[in-house]
Design a protein around this motif. Structure first.
Motif, PDB file in Angstrom:
ATOM      1  N   HIS A 120       0.736  -1.055   0.067  1.00 37.66           N
ATOM      2  CA  HIS A 120      -0.095  -0.027  -0.015  1.00 37.66           C
ATOM      3  C   HIS A 120       0.743   1.379   0.140  1.00 37.66           C
ATOM      4  O   HIS A 120       0.412   2.338  -0.608  1.00 37.66           O
ATOM      5  CB  HIS A 120      -0.883  -0.015   1.071  1.00 37.66           C
ATOM      6  N   VAL A 121       2.110   1.050   0.804  1.00 37.44           N
ATOM      7  CA  VAL A 121       2.911   2.441   0.742  1.00 37.44           C
ATOM      8  C   VAL A 121       3.566   2.595  -0.735  1.00 37.44           C
ATOM      9  O   VAL A 121       3.620   3.850  -0.918  1.00 37.44           O
ATOM     10  CB  VAL A 121       3.887   1.902   1.686  1.00 37.44           C
ATOM     11  N   ALA A 164      -1.670  13.478   0.238  1.00 34.65           N
ATOM     12  CA  ALA A 164      -0.675  12.271  -0.140  1.00 34.65           C
ATOM     13  C   ALA A 164      -0.139  11.936   1.069  1.00 34.65           C
ATOM     14  O   ALA A 164      -0.038  10.632   1.387  1.00 34.65           O
ATOM     15  CB  ALA A 164       0.287  12.766  -1.345  1.00 34.65           C
ATOM     16  N   ASP A 219       2.596   1.929  -3.487  1.00 40.25           N
ATOM     17  CA  ASP A 219       1.443   2.263  -4.374  1.00 40.25           C
ATOM     18  C   ASP A 219       1.276   3.901  -4.214  1.00 40.25           C
ATOM     19  O   ASP A 219       1.012   4.597  -5.140  1.00 40.25           O
ATOM     20  CB  ASP A 219      -0.047   1.649  -4.145  1.00 40.25           C
ATOM     21  N   VAL A 220       0.955   4.278  -3.132  1.00 36.31           N
ATOM     22  CA  VAL A 220       0.997   5.780  -2.591  1.00 36.31           C
ATOM     23  C   VAL A 220       2.299   6.442  -3.191  1.00 36.31           C
ATOM     24  O   VAL A 220       2.074   7.441  -4.045  1.00 36.31           O
ATOM     25  CB  VAL A 220       0.868   6.135  -1.184  1.00 36.31           C
ATOM     26  N   LEU A 221       3.444   6.042  -3.056  1.00 38.99           N
ATOM     27  CA  LEU A 221       4.623   6.630  -3.562  1.00 38.99           C
ATOM     28  C   LEU A 221       4.757   6.754  -4.720  1.00 38.99           C
ATOM     29  O   LEU A 221       5.483   7.788  -5.471  1.00 38.99           O
ATOM     30  CB  LEU A 221       5.984   5.882  -2.868  1.00 38.99           C
ATOM     31  N   THR A 264       2.097   6.783  -6.942  1.00 36.99           N
ATOM     32  CA  THR A 264       1.191   7.415  -7.508  1.00 36.99           C
ATOM     33  C   THR A 264       1.553   8.999  -7.379  1.00 36.99           C
ATOM     34  O   THR A 264       1.418   9.627  -8.294  1.00 36.99           O
ATOM     35  CB  THR A 264      -0.040   7.076  -6.942  1.00 36.99           C
ATOM     36  N   HIS A 265       2.016   9.506  -6.252  1.00 41.02           N
ATOM     37  CA  HIS A 265       2.182  10.851  -5.876  1.00 41.02           C
ATOM     38  C   HIS A 265       3.538  11.216  -5.946  1.00 41.02           C
ATOM     39  O   HIS A 265       3.716  12.586  -6.367  1.00 41.02           O
ATOM     40  CB  HIS A 265       1.560  11.081  -4.388  1.00 41.02           C
ATOM     41  N   ALA A 274      -1.485   4.039   4.649  1.00 41.18           N
ATOM     42  CA  ALA A 274      -1.134   2.836   3.894  1.00 41.18           C
ATOM     43  C   ALA A 274      -0.207   2.328   5.057  1.00 41.18           C
ATOM     44  O   ALA A 274      -0.008   1.073   4.919  1.00 41.18           O
ATOM     45  CB  ALA A 274      -0.233   3.354   2.606  1.00 41.18           C
ATOM     46  N   SER A 295      -1.454  12.072   4.039  1.00 38.34           N
ATOM     47  CA  SER A 295      -2.493  11.468   4.773  1.00 38.34           C
ATOM     48  C   SER A 295      -2.808   9.894   4.203  1.00 38.34           C
ATOM     49  O   SER A 295      -2.908   8.952   5.212  1.00 38.34           O
ATOM     50  CB  SER A 295      -3.898  12.105   4.573  1.00 38.34           C
ATOM     51  N   GLU A 296      -2.813   9.724   2.959  1.00 39.67           N
ATOM     52  CA  GLU A 296      -2.925   8.609   2.330  1.00 39.67           C
ATOM     53  C   GLU A 296      -1.599   7.752   2.799  1.00 39.67           C
ATOM     54  O   GLU A 296      -1.677   6.262   2.876  1.00 39.67           O
ATOM     55  CB  GLU A 296      -2.896   8.667   0.795  1.00 39.67           C
ATOM     56  N   LEU A 297      -0.467   8.189   2.978  1.00 39.63           N
ATOM     57  CA  LEU A 297       0.915   7.526   3.441  1.00 39.63           C
ATOM     58  C   LEU A 297       0.588   7.029   4.737  1.00 39.63           C
ATOM     59  O   LEU A 297       0.904   5.822   4.829  1.00 39.63           O
ATOM     60  CB  LEU A 297       1.856   8.490   3.129  1.00 39.63           C
TER      61      LEU A 297
END
Length: 543
Positions: free
Chosen positions: A304-305, A467, A307-309, A311-312, A474, A469-471
């Motif tokens: 999950h981490v 981003a 994917d966030v890194l 994407t953003h 994740a 917050s999503e991190l």
């Protein structure tokens, strides 16, 4: 006295909330993303030798020449020759033997007062930390036969590593006893390394690698990997990781056949997939990472981490990974001789990118983290001198305030923001997840994300609150569920356990406290039943 001066971030409770909802079925997790791949230039061997002949000057190479060297760390025409499986077995046996010898040495040098006490505190990860510090100062190239990539071969006049002595002191040894133990241990390590070197030379001369047959037995939830002539040294891997490595190996075979011709046209040729060769490479990778053990050092951020890194922030390469825990198809790792055929670009300290976005989650060893930060500062300096493209590093380290690397990151001129995450609010992928049912483990410390970027990277990958917050969410996915944590505790595989992810054998051979208690109860019950039966027989015969 605590080993580290830890930060104490306030927990938000998000970790436990996510963990209660979390349910990952065995073999169903998305362990890697093959679509994300760091692009490198493809230079054939002939052009590579021509470039080397032109660069005859003895001056220090510029960042552009370093980039060329980086792009051909792994030859696109020929992968490094496969290590010998027999040598890897000897390396496994030797590393395990050294750890046992360290325990014996410590017992023999204890004080008489302490010797009366049968219990002795285990020096957790002392050997693994020394291994990392040694090879950081004495890097090994793939063409060196006298130097082993796993077991150090210290010279007779080498100074004692103060970190090794401190680790033994923290486990209860006196300073004098610890120094004596380390000196003797150096000699044992050198003897083991020379024996492996002798074995490597013998195997290379007689060319028996092709005769090594690796057997893979597939079960429902695991695969047994072993040599046909030595089934005692059994290695385990999950089916999902087996398929991952198979795809990575196939893709690397295709890459090495991509040749850049003199007329700038690309020709792709595909080789036939050799299952036997793949299994030999697989065995070598599993044996190599089993030899270094220290699966706590191999922990990685969750999928999950990453994917966030990606994407953003455009992250597409890990600076510290292995074929077993990498999220992306390309990564840097410690052992190019075993990992190159699975997409590794070699050591991060031989990696000189001029632009790009990267994630760095190093083993939590202060000396290694310091070398990483210093290498990144040099890369940023070269980038600024040559006016190169956007360069970004997202660094993941524990909240150790006394650590020099932590302090350098806080004071870096390229630091854009630092994101702290409380210990109970996050977790990591277990370093031994390739051979376990449960994938996640709780973090033992607070974790900090340091965003290092140059001006161009700030504009290309801006750091927004959404981003971040999503991190954090994740990272919370790495917190194991209550049932996962219960299985970890029952197996004796917590964050400070002795086993550190080493495969303990089948369940019938398990030796945990709970298992032994159950076995004692079963034996007692059988004994009572036998006594009852015997008493009944005596009554009948007496009547």
């Amino acid at each position: 006295m605590p080993r580290h001066e830890k930060t104490t971030e306030c927990a938000t409770g998000i970790g436990s909330k996510v963990a209660k909802k979390q349910k990952v079925k065995a073999g169903k997790s998305n362990i890697w993303n093959p679509d994300v791949c760091y692009n490198i230039d493809i230079v054939p061997e002939e052009q590579k030798t021509k470039k080397k002949s032109k660069q005859k000057s003895k001056t220090k190479p510029s960042s552009s020449s370093r980039k060329e060297a980086t792009n051909v760390v792994v030859s696109t025409l020929q992968l490094p020759p496969p290590p010998s499986c027999s040598v890897e077995v000897l390396r496994m046996i030797s590393s395990n033997h050294l750890r046992k010898q360290l325990t014996k040495l410590r017992k023999s040098h204890r004080n008489p007062e302490d010797a009366a006490d049968s219990s002795m505190k285990h020096a957790v990860m002392a050997v693994e930390r020394w291994f990392m510090r040694y090879f950081l100062q004495n890097p090994v190239t793939t063409d060196e036969y006298d130097a082993d990539p796993v077991i150090p071969c210290p010279s007779d006049d080498m100074e004692i590593d103060p970190g090794f002595v401190k680790d033994l002191e923290a486990a209860g040894d006196t300073e004098e006893a610890a120094g004596t133990v380390v000196k003797t241990f150096y000699k044992l390590s050198k003897t083991a390394a020379l024996a492996i070197s002798k074995k490597r030379k013998a195997m290379s001369e007689c060319n028996k690698k092709s005769l090594e047959n690796v057997v893979v037995v597939h079960h429902r939830h695991s695969c047994d990997v072993m040599l046909s002539t030595n089934k005692k040294n059994l290695l385990k891997i999950n089916p999902v990781h087996y398929e991952k490595l198979k795809v990575m190996y196939t893709r690397q075979l295709q890459r090495k056949q991509l040749v850049l011709l003199s007329n700038e046209k690309e020709v792709a040729a595909y080789t036939t997939f050799d299952v036997s060769e793949f299994h030999r490479r697989l065995f070598c990778v599993l044996a190599r990472y089993h030899s270094i053990q220290g699966h706590g050092f191999q922990a990685a951020c969750t999928e999950h981490v990453f994917d966030v890194l990606h994407t953003h922030f455009g992250v597409n390469l890990e600076c510290f990974a292995s074929p077993l825990n990498s999220r992306y198809a390309r990564y840097c790792s410690a052992f190019p001789d075993t990992d190159a055929c699975f997409g590794s670009l070699g050591s991060f300290f031989n990696f000189y990118p001029t632009a790009g976005s990267f994630q760095a989650n190093p083993p939590f060893e202060p000396a290694l983290m310091l070398a990483m930060v210093q290498h990144m500062e040099r890369l940023f300096s070269n980038n600024a001198d040559n006016n190169d493209g956007p360069l970004s590093f997202i660094v993941v380290v524990p909240g150790w305030k006394e650590c020099e690397a932590f302090q350098l990151l806080q004071s870096s001129a390229y630091l854009q923001t630092a994101v702290p995450i409380a210990q109970s609010d996050h977790g990591f992928c277990d370093g031994a997840s390739h051979q376990r049912r449960d994938r996640y483990q709780i973090s033992p410390y607070d974790t900090f994300f340091f965003f290092l970027q140059n001006d161009k990277a700030v504009h290309k990958w801006p750091i927004k609150d959404g981003a971040i917050s999503e991190l954090k969410v994740a990272m919370a996915h790495g917190v194991p569920s209550p049932s996962m944590q219960a299985r970890h505790d029952k197996a004796g595989r917590g964050t400070s356990d002795i086993a550190r992810g080493v495969y303990k054998g089948k369940k019938s051979r398990a030796t945990g406290d709970g298992v032994m208690k159950r076995k004692r109860e079963e034996l007692l019950l059988k004994k009572k039943k036998r006594q009852k039966v015997m008493s009944g027989i005596k009554i009948k015969t007496g009547s």
